[in-house]
Design an enzyme around this catalytic site. Structure first.
Site, PDB file in Angstrom:
ATOM      1  N   ARG A  92      27.722  35.905  27.666  1.00 12.89           N
ATOM      2  CA  ARG A  92      28.377  35.120  28.725  1.00 12.89           C
ATOM      3  C   ARG A  92      29.196  34.007  28.079  1.00 12.89           C
ATOM      4  O   ARG A  92      30.305  33.696  28.497  1.00 12.89           O
ATOM      5  CB  ARG A  92      27.366  34.535  29.722  1.00 12.89           C
ATOM      6  CG  ARG A  92      28.011  33.492  30.641  1.00 12.89           C
ATOM      7  CD  ARG A  92      27.251  33.199  31.936  1.00 12.89           C
ATOM      8  NE  ARG A  92      25.821  33.140  31.778  1.00 12.89           N
ATOM      9  CZ  ARG A  92      25.148  32.147  31.177  1.00 12.89           C
ATOM     10  NH1 ARG A  92      25.782  31.104  30.687  1.00 12.89           N
ATOM     11  NH2 ARG A  92      23.840  32.208  31.070  1.00 12.89           N
ATOM     12  N   TYR A 119      49.541  33.921  47.577  1.00 10.13           N
ATOM     13  CA  TYR A 119      48.536  34.972  47.603  1.00 10.13           C
ATOM     14  C   TYR A 119      47.441  34.578  48.608  1.00 10.13           C
ATOM     15  O   TYR A 119      46.909  33.456  48.546  1.00 10.13           O
ATOM     16  CB  TYR A 119      47.958  35.153  46.190  1.00 10.13           C
ATOM     17  CG  TYR A 119      46.887  36.199  46.160  1.00 10.13           C
ATOM     18  CD1 TYR A 119      47.202  37.535  46.369  1.00 10.13           C
ATOM     19  CD2 TYR A 119      45.566  35.855  45.956  1.00 10.13           C
ATOM     20  CE1 TYR A 119      46.213  38.503  46.374  1.00 10.13           C
ATOM     21  CE2 TYR A 119      44.577  36.820  45.955  1.00 10.13           C
ATOM     22  CZ  TYR A 119      44.906  38.140  46.165  1.00 10.13           C
ATOM     23  OH  TYR A 119      43.923  39.088  46.167  1.00 10.13           O
ATOM     24  N   ASP A 126      50.709  30.040  39.045  1.00 11.09           N
ATOM     25  CA  ASP A 126      50.253  31.434  39.102  1.00 11.09           C
ATOM     26  C   ASP A 126      51.424  32.295  38.631  1.00 11.09           C
ATOM     27  O   ASP A 126      52.427  32.433  39.337  1.00 11.09           O
ATOM     28  CB  ASP A 126      49.826  31.777  40.534  1.00 11.09           C
ATOM     29  CG  ASP A 126      49.222  33.171  40.643  1.00 11.09           C
ATOM     30  OD1 ASP A 126      49.571  34.042  39.819  1.00 11.09           O
ATOM     31  OD2 ASP A 126      48.419  33.398  41.571  1.00 11.09           O
ATOM     32  N   LYS A 160      46.943  42.889  37.544  1.00 10.01           N
ATOM     33  CA  LYS A 160      48.281  43.319  37.946  1.00 10.01           C
ATOM     34  C   LYS A 160      49.097  43.727  36.709  1.00 10.01           C
ATOM     35  O   LYS A 160      48.721  44.657  36.037  1.00 10.01           O
ATOM     36  CB  LYS A 160      48.940  42.205  38.759  1.00 10.01           C
ATOM     37  CG  LYS A 160      48.018  41.564  39.827  1.00 10.01           C
ATOM     38  CD  LYS A 160      47.642  42.483  40.951  1.00 10.01           C
ATOM     39  CE  LYS A 160      46.549  41.947  41.860  1.00 10.01           C
ATOM     40  NZ  LYS A 160      46.737  40.606  42.386  1.00 10.01           N
TER      41      LYS A 160
HETATM   42  C1  LIG Z   1      46.010  39.586  42.998  1.00 14.26           C
HETATM   43  C2  LIG Z   1      46.457  38.194  42.871  1.00 14.26           C
HETATM   44  C3  LIG Z   1      45.533  37.154  42.683  1.00 14.26           C
HETATM   45  C4  LIG Z   1      44.036  37.392  42.675  1.00 14.26           C
HETATM   46  O1  LIG Z   1      43.636  38.168  41.598  1.00 14.26           O
HETATM   47  P1  LIG Z   1      42.350  39.179  41.628  1.00 14.26           P
HETATM   48  O2  LIG Z   1      42.363  39.759  40.265  1.00 14.26           O
HETATM   49  O3  LIG Z   1      42.590  40.158  42.728  1.00 14.26           O
HETATM   50  O4  LIG Z   1      41.156  38.325  41.900  1.00 14.26           O
HETATM   51  C5  LIG Z   1      46.029  35.865  42.531  1.00 14.26           C
HETATM   52  N1  LIG Z   1      47.356  35.606  42.573  1.00 14.26           N
HETATM   53  C6  LIG Z   1      48.272  36.572  42.772  1.00 14.26           C
HETATM   54  C7  LIG Z   1      49.716  36.216  42.810  1.00 14.26           C
HETATM   55  C8  LIG Z   1      47.858  37.893  42.928  1.00 14.26           C
HETATM   56  O5  LIG Z   1      48.770  38.845  43.148  1.00 14.26           O
END
Ligand SMILES: *Cc1c(COP(=O)(O)O)cnc(C)c1O
Length: 353
Positions: free
Chosen positions: A47, A99, A169, A194
């Site tokens: 961890r 998001y 982000d 992503k």
């Molecule tokens: C998918 C996404 C998230 C969240 O990520 P997860 O891996 O699904 O927890 C945050 N910000 C954006 C822009 C996203 O597309």
């Protein structure tokens, strides 16, 4: 070294045991200590640290230009960064187009610990200036925004920060197209699920910060809360990073072709493509029928994989913002253009529309 070279090599040293060009996946949860309290580097328990995760963290840090921590999801990364930077009662500024899960985390979870938030259109810099207070702890930026693909000028937000921490982000842009730390931001967050992973086969997240003390604060939350990714997921995301520049070029080229074609189609309105990356949105009265009728584009949530996806945000990814200032129109369609042949994507959309 240039970006494409670093993408291939970042974080990877040959395996110290057998010389494999790609190191072994370290699945172990714990490490033998020759004497109590003696262990190699920071490897006492997985961890806290794991070599496969460390390799991914070195790579992510190198590509964004900071110090990285990996998480079990993008949301876990967001939660760790917000809790490392803001305390109970703090004021944060968030975008009014974001998001859905970020909104849900702030509005439904963190407000229970007294967090206060202001939503603002971050392309309106006067509105940003009015939203930021002397005691604002954090400005959360998402650019391009999800799902309406507005581009926010990170440098202009940094110029209006007062004493707030600025987090970006960078999931949609990736470090191929935008490096927020170079633009003056304090932190970058990714859903590595992503584009960075890129193959729709791992869920993960990352925080990359410029400052070493902040990095320690994020790692402290990472270890204390424990939302760490498993070694196999780290391996998969790291493998994805190695082809990131090639994939992003292909995603962009397909999104350019698809958006140009969409602009000439009857009934299609408000086509958006920020000029880079693979995300396209448009509006059409038959949004739901179109998203149910494609064959190459799969109707699914998520984005950034090699395969093309189509979705209707209002009915799918953005349910959690319904009724809020970030609510999205029901006729909005969002495309994640994959790396297939552009002509097949256009023909698929043509038969569906
Ligand atoms: C998918 C996404 C998230 C969240 O990520 P997860 O891996 O699904 O927890 C945050 N910000 C954006 C822009 C996203 O597309």
């Amino acid at each position: 070294m240039r970006f494409a070279t670093r993408a291939v090599h970042a974080g990877l040293e040959p395996d110290p045991g057998y010389g494999g060009v790609v190191p072994a996946i370290h699945q172990a949860s714990t490490y033998v200590q020759p004497a109590p309290g003696e262990f190699r580097e920071d490897y006492d328990y997985s961890r806290s640290a794991n070599p496969t995760r460390s390799a991914l963290e070195r790579a992510l840090g190198e590509l964004e230009g900071g110090l990285a921590s990996a998480f079990s999801s993008g949301m876990a990364a967001e939660h760790a960064l917000i809790t490392a930077v803001a305390s109970a009662g703090a004021h944060v500024v968030i975008p009014d187009d974001l998001y859905g899960g970020t909104y849900r985390l702030v509005d439904k979870v963190l407000t229970r610990w007294g967090l206060e938030y202001t939503m603002v259109d971050q392309t309106d810099l006067d509105a940003v200036e009015r939203a930021v207070r002397d005691d604002t702890a954090l400005i959360w930026v998402e650019t391009p925004t999800n799902p309406t693909l507005k581009v926010v000028d990170v440098g202009e937000i940094v110029a209006r920060r007062r004493s707030a921490f600025v987090a970006v982000d960078n999931t949609f842009a990736t470090p191929v197209f935008q490096r927020p730390l170079d633009l003056g931001a304090d932190a970058v967050v990714h859903s590595t699920t992503k584009y960075l992973g890129g193959h729709s086969d791992a869920v993960g997240g990352a925080v990359i910060v410029a400052d070493a003390a902040r990095h320690e604060a994020v790692r402290f939350v990472q270890n204390s809360v424990g939302a760490v990714p498993g070694p196999l997921d780290c391996f998969l995301v790291h493998r994805g990073l190695r082809t990131l520049p090639l994939r992003m070029a292909a995603h962009s080229e397909n999104a350019r072709a698809v958006s140009e074609w969409l602009r000439g189609v009857d009934g299609v309105r408000d086509v958006r493509w920020p000029g880079f990356s693979g995300m396209v949105s448009f509006r059409h009265d038959d949004a739901v029928r179109i998203a149910s009728s494609t064959r190459v584009f799969s109707c699914a949530e998520s984005l950034g994989g090699v395969e093309s996806l189509i979705e209707v945000p209002q009915a799918m990814t953005h349910q959690s913002v319904e009724g809020s200032a970030a609510a999205v129109p029901a006729d909005l369609v969002r495309l994640s253009c994959g790396i297939e042949d552009a002509q097949d994507l256009i023909e698929d959309l043509a038969q569906a529309v």
